[in-house]
Design a protein around this motif. Structure first.
Motif, PDB file in Angstrom:
ATOM      1  N   ASP A   1     -15.218  -5.035  -1.038  1.00  0.00           N
ATOM      2  CA  ASP A   1     -14.503  -3.741  -1.387  1.00  0.00           C
ATOM      3  C   ASP A   1     -14.257  -3.737  -2.770  1.00  0.00           C
ATOM      4  OD1 ASP A   1     -12.395  -5.793  -1.377  1.00  0.00           O
ATOM      5  OD2 ASP A   1     -11.157  -4.662   0.087  1.00  0.00           O
ATOM      6  N   GLY A   2     -14.160  -4.844  -3.797  1.00  0.00           N
ATOM      7  CA  GLY A   2     -14.008  -4.865  -5.169  1.00  0.00           C
ATOM      8  C   GLY A   2     -12.588  -5.236  -5.382  1.00  0.00           C
ATOM      9  N   ARG A   3     -11.541  -5.344  -4.468  1.00  0.00           N
ATOM     10  CA  ARG A   3     -10.389  -5.706  -4.725  1.00  0.00           C
ATOM     11  C   ARG A   3     -10.166  -7.440  -4.721  1.00  0.00           C
ATOM     12  NH1 ARG A   3      -6.511  -3.972  -0.553  1.00  0.00           N
ATOM     13  NH2 ARG A   3      -8.117  -4.714   0.840  1.00  0.00           N
ATOM     14  N   PRO A   4      -9.574  -7.709  -5.587  1.00  0.00           N
ATOM     15  CA  PRO A   4      -9.179  -9.395  -5.720  1.00  0.00           C
ATOM     16  C   PRO A   4      -8.396  -9.423  -4.486  1.00  0.00           C
ATOM     17  CG  PRO A   4      -7.997  -7.964  -7.478  1.00  0.00           C
ATOM     18  CD  PRO A   4      -9.016  -7.114  -6.810  1.00  0.00           C
ATOM     19  N   GLU A   5      -8.602 -10.679  -3.898  1.00  0.00           N
ATOM     20  CA  GLU A   5      -7.992 -11.193  -2.688  1.00  0.00           C
ATOM     21  C   GLU A   5      -6.476 -11.939  -3.246  1.00  0.00           C
ATOM     22  OE1 GLU A   5     -10.556 -13.112  -0.048  1.00  0.00           O
ATOM     23  OE2 GLU A   5      -8.964 -14.100   0.999  1.00  0.00           O
ATOM     24  N   ALA A   6      -6.341 -12.194  -4.193  1.00  0.00           N
ATOM     25  CA  ALA A   6      -5.109 -12.680  -4.688  1.00  0.00           C
ATOM     26  C   ALA A   6      -4.015 -11.912  -4.915  1.00  0.00           C
ATOM     27  CB  ALA A   6      -5.242 -13.569  -6.154  1.00  0.00           C
ATOM     28  N   GLY A   7      -4.405 -10.376  -5.083  1.00  0.00           N
ATOM     29  CA  GLY A   7      -3.444  -9.254  -5.179  1.00  0.00           C
ATOM     30  C   GLY A   7      -2.820  -8.759  -3.886  1.00  0.00           C
ATOM     31  N   ARG A   8      -3.229  -9.201  -2.871  1.00  0.00           N
ATOM     32  CA  ARG A   8      -2.974  -8.759  -1.499  1.00  0.00           C
ATOM     33  C   ARG A   8      -1.485  -9.151  -1.225  1.00  0.00           C
ATOM     34  NH1 ARG A   8      -6.117 -10.605   3.916  1.00  0.00           N
ATOM     35  NH2 ARG A   8      -4.608 -10.027   5.055  1.00  0.00           N
ATOM     36  N   THR A   9      -0.849  -7.602  -0.876  1.00  0.00           N
ATOM     37  CA  THR A   9       0.781  -8.184  -0.235  1.00  0.00           C
ATOM     38  C   THR A   9       0.843  -7.577   1.009  1.00  0.00           C
ATOM     39  OG1 THR A   9       1.004  -5.989  -1.462  1.00  0.00           O
ATOM     40  CG2 THR A   9       1.275  -8.108  -2.870  1.00  0.00           C
ATOM     41  N   GLU A  10       1.611  -8.198   1.722  1.00  0.00           N
ATOM     42  CA  GLU A  10       2.321  -7.677   2.846  1.00  0.00           C
ATOM     43  C   GLU A  10       3.429  -6.718   2.818  1.00  0.00           C
ATOM     44  OE1 GLU A  10       0.965  -8.668   5.875  1.00  0.00           O
ATOM     45  OE2 GLU A  10      -0.352  -9.817   4.747  1.00  0.00           O
ATOM     46  N   ARG A  11       3.153  -5.403   3.735  1.00  0.00           N
ATOM     47  CA  ARG A  11       4.158  -4.548   3.655  1.00  0.00           C
ATOM     48  C   ARG A  11       5.388  -4.800   4.252  1.00  0.00           C
ATOM     49  NH1 ARG A  11       1.722   0.682   5.515  1.00  0.00           N
ATOM     50  NH2 ARG A  11       3.488   1.766   4.616  1.00  0.00           N
ATOM     51  N   PRO A  12       6.485  -4.380   3.928  1.00  0.00           N
ATOM     52  CA  PRO A  12       8.000  -4.785   4.347  1.00  0.00           C
ATOM     53  C   PRO A  12       8.011  -3.902   5.744  1.00  0.00           C
ATOM     54  CG  PRO A  12       8.093  -3.300   2.305  1.00  0.00           C
ATOM     55  CD  PRO A  12       6.715  -3.511   2.598  1.00  0.00           C
ATOM     56  N   LEU A  13       8.917  -4.601   6.609  1.00  0.00           N
ATOM     57  CA  LEU A  13       9.114  -3.732   7.948  1.00  0.00           C
ATOM     58  C   LEU A  13       9.660  -2.415   7.767  1.00  0.00           C
ATOM     59  CD1 LEU A  13       8.995  -4.146  11.062  1.00  0.00           C
ATOM     60  CD2 LEU A  13      11.328  -5.216  10.888  1.00  0.00           C
ATOM     61  N   THR A  14      10.486  -2.092   6.666  1.00  0.00           N
ATOM     62  CA  THR A  14      10.925  -0.865   6.687  1.00  0.00           C
ATOM     63  C   THR A  14       9.774   0.359   6.410  1.00  0.00           C
ATOM     64  OG1 THR A  14      11.444  -1.142   4.565  1.00  0.00           O
ATOM     65  CG2 THR A  14      13.463  -1.485   5.986  1.00  0.00           C
ATOM     66  N   ALA A  15       8.852  -0.253   5.578  1.00  0.00           N
ATOM     67  CA  ALA A  15       7.962   0.567   5.252  1.00  0.00           C
ATOM     68  C   ALA A  15       6.875   1.084   6.567  1.00  0.00           C
ATOM     69  CB  ALA A  15       6.887   0.054   4.011  1.00  0.00           C
ATOM     70  N   LEU A  16       6.705   0.064   7.400  1.00  0.00           N
ATOM     71  CA  LEU A  16       5.902   0.085   8.505  1.00  0.00           C
ATOM     72  C   LEU A  16       6.667   0.871   9.396  1.00  0.00           C
ATOM     73  CD1 LEU A  16       4.783  -3.561   9.143  1.00  0.00           C
ATOM     74  CD2 LEU A  16       3.340  -1.498   8.283  1.00  0.00           C
TER      75      LEU A  16
ATOM     76  N   ASP B   1      -0.650   8.951  24.333  1.00  0.00           N
ATOM     77  CA  ASP B   1       0.402   8.927  23.357  1.00  0.00           C
ATOM     78  C   ASP B   1       1.369   8.276  23.271  1.00  0.00           C
ATOM     79  OD1 ASP B   1      -1.323  10.444  21.891  1.00  0.00           O
ATOM     80  OD2 ASP B   1       0.030  12.470  21.943  1.00  0.00           O
ATOM     81  N   GLY B   2       2.041   8.112  24.721  1.00  0.00           N
ATOM     82  CA  GLY B   2       3.219   7.323  25.180  1.00  0.00           C
ATOM     83  C   GLY B   2       2.401   5.715  25.218  1.00  0.00           C
ATOM     84  N   ARG B   3       1.338   5.364  25.681  1.00  0.00           N
ATOM     85  CA  ARG B   3       0.854   4.200  25.546  1.00  0.00           C
ATOM     86  C   ARG B   3       0.809   3.744  24.159  1.00  0.00           C
ATOM     87  NH1 ARG B   3      -2.008   6.617  30.144  1.00  0.00           N
ATOM     88  NH2 ARG B   3      -3.715   7.102  28.955  1.00  0.00           N
ATOM     89  N   TRP B   4       0.067   4.618  23.382  1.00  0.00           N
ATOM     90  CA  TRP B   4       0.034   4.205  21.933  1.00  0.00           C
ATOM     91  C   TRP B   4       1.115   3.847  21.253  1.00  0.00           C
ATOM     92  CZ3 TRP B   4       2.008   6.519  17.573  1.00  0.00           C
ATOM     93  CH2 TRP B   4       1.287   6.094  16.338  1.00  0.00           C
ATOM     94  N   ALA B   5       2.347   4.683  21.457  1.00  0.00           N
ATOM     95  CA  ALA B   5       3.449   4.331  20.856  1.00  0.00           C
ATOM     96  C   ALA B   5       4.284   3.037  21.343  1.00  0.00           C
ATOM     97  CB  ALA B   5       4.589   5.473  21.081  1.00  0.00           C
ATOM     98  N   LYS B   6       4.118   2.581  22.694  1.00  0.00           N
ATOM     99  CA  LYS B   6       4.482   1.611  23.127  1.00  0.00           C
ATOM    100  C   LYS B   6       3.857   0.346  22.539  1.00  0.00           C
ATOM    101  CE  LYS B   6       5.993   3.055  27.675  1.00  0.00           C
ATOM    102  NZ  LYS B   6       6.018   3.359  29.255  1.00  0.00           N
ATOM    103  N   ALA B   7       2.464   0.481  22.360  1.00  0.00           N
ATOM    104  CA  ALA B   7       1.725  -0.555  21.627  1.00  0.00           C
ATOM    105  C   ALA B   7       2.118  -0.711  20.217  1.00  0.00           C
ATOM    106  CB  ALA B   7       0.165  -0.259  21.645  1.00  0.00           C
ATOM    107  N   GLN B   8       2.320   0.326  19.569  1.00  0.00           N
ATOM    108  CA  GLN B   8       2.933   0.252  18.234  1.00  0.00           C
ATOM    109  C   GLN B   8       4.050  -0.415  18.183  1.00  0.00           C
ATOM    110  OE1 GLN B   8       0.985   1.087  15.441  1.00  0.00           O
ATOM    111  NE2 GLN B   8      -0.591   1.280  17.189  1.00  0.00           N
ATOM    112  N   ILE B   9       5.199  -0.243  18.901  1.00  0.00           N
ATOM    113  CA  ILE B   9       6.523  -0.897  19.001  1.00  0.00           C
ATOM    114  C   ILE B   9       6.282  -2.153  19.394  1.00  0.00           C
ATOM    115  CG2 ILE B   9       8.527  -0.898  20.267  1.00  0.00           C
ATOM    116  CD1 ILE B   9       8.435   2.114  20.494  1.00  0.00           C
ATOM    117  N   GLY B  10       5.330  -2.600  20.063  1.00  0.00           N
ATOM    118  CA  GLY B  10       5.034  -4.011  20.724  1.00  0.00           C
ATOM    119  C   GLY B  10       4.603  -5.059  19.678  1.00  0.00           C
ATOM    120  N   ARG B  11       3.922  -4.478  18.616  1.00  0.00           N
ATOM    121  CA  ARG B  11       3.451  -5.385  17.553  1.00  0.00           C
ATOM    122  C   ARG B  11       4.426  -6.240  16.997  1.00  0.00           C
ATOM    123  NH1 ARG B  11      -0.904  -1.440  14.464  1.00  0.00           N
ATOM    124  NH2 ARG B  11      -2.368  -1.342  16.092  1.00  0.00           N
TER     125      ARG B  11
END
Length: 153
Positions: free
Chosen positions: A20-35, A143-153
């Motif tokens: 993908d052309g992106r350097p691997e060293a510049g990879r950052t995790e997103r904070p929980l609030t953003a998620l 959609d309810g099943r999807w939302a439950k799966a998203q919360i469970g992550r």
């Protein structure tokens, strides 16, 4: 000059060799609030789309019910007109074999039976089960099943 010396001599792929052309060293995790913000926004978008789907499907079902009611009404009126003449001729023909009052009673009873069957058939086509928005209900469950799966992550 060898290929190894042109790429730094190590032979290991560098950050510029990623697909993908992106350097691997510049990879950052997103904070929980953003998620959680993204989840709330996507859930809102999903609810809006489900409401739009429900409106469209209910409109389609209302049109279907209207068409069914119109067909029943017009078809019933036309059949009624034709039936009057057929019943009159049947009554006159039967009156040559039995008393005229008995001929009218027999023909009337047969017509009543046929009409009852037709009413039951028309009523079943307009039942609430046939007019239920099944696709919307199913996608809401998904959609309810999807939302439950998203919360469970």
């Amino acid at each position: 000059m060898s290929t190894e010396s042109a790429h730094g001599g190590s032979g290991a792929p560098g950050p510029e060799d990623r697909l993908d052309g992106r350097p691997e060293a510049g990879r950052t995790e997103r904070p929980l609030t953003a998620l959680l913000t993204d989840l709330a926004q996507e859930t809102g978008d999903l609810v809006r789309k489900e409401v739009e789907l429900a409106r469209a499907e209910l409109s389609e079902k209302a049109t279907q019910a209207t068409r069914g009611a119109i067909n029943l009404t017009v078809g019933g009126a036309v059949c009624f007109l034709g039936l009057i003449f057929l019943l009159l001729s049947a009554t006159l023909a039967l009156a040559t074999v039995v008393e005229p009052w008995a001929a009218a009673l027999i023909v009337g009873g047969a017509v009543l039976l046929i009409g009852g069957i037709m009413v039951l058939s028309g009523r079943s086509k307009l039942s609430a089960d046939n007019l239920q928005p099944r696709r919307t209900v199913e996608t809401l469950k998904e959609d309810g099943r999807w939302a439950k799966a998203q919360i469970g992550r």
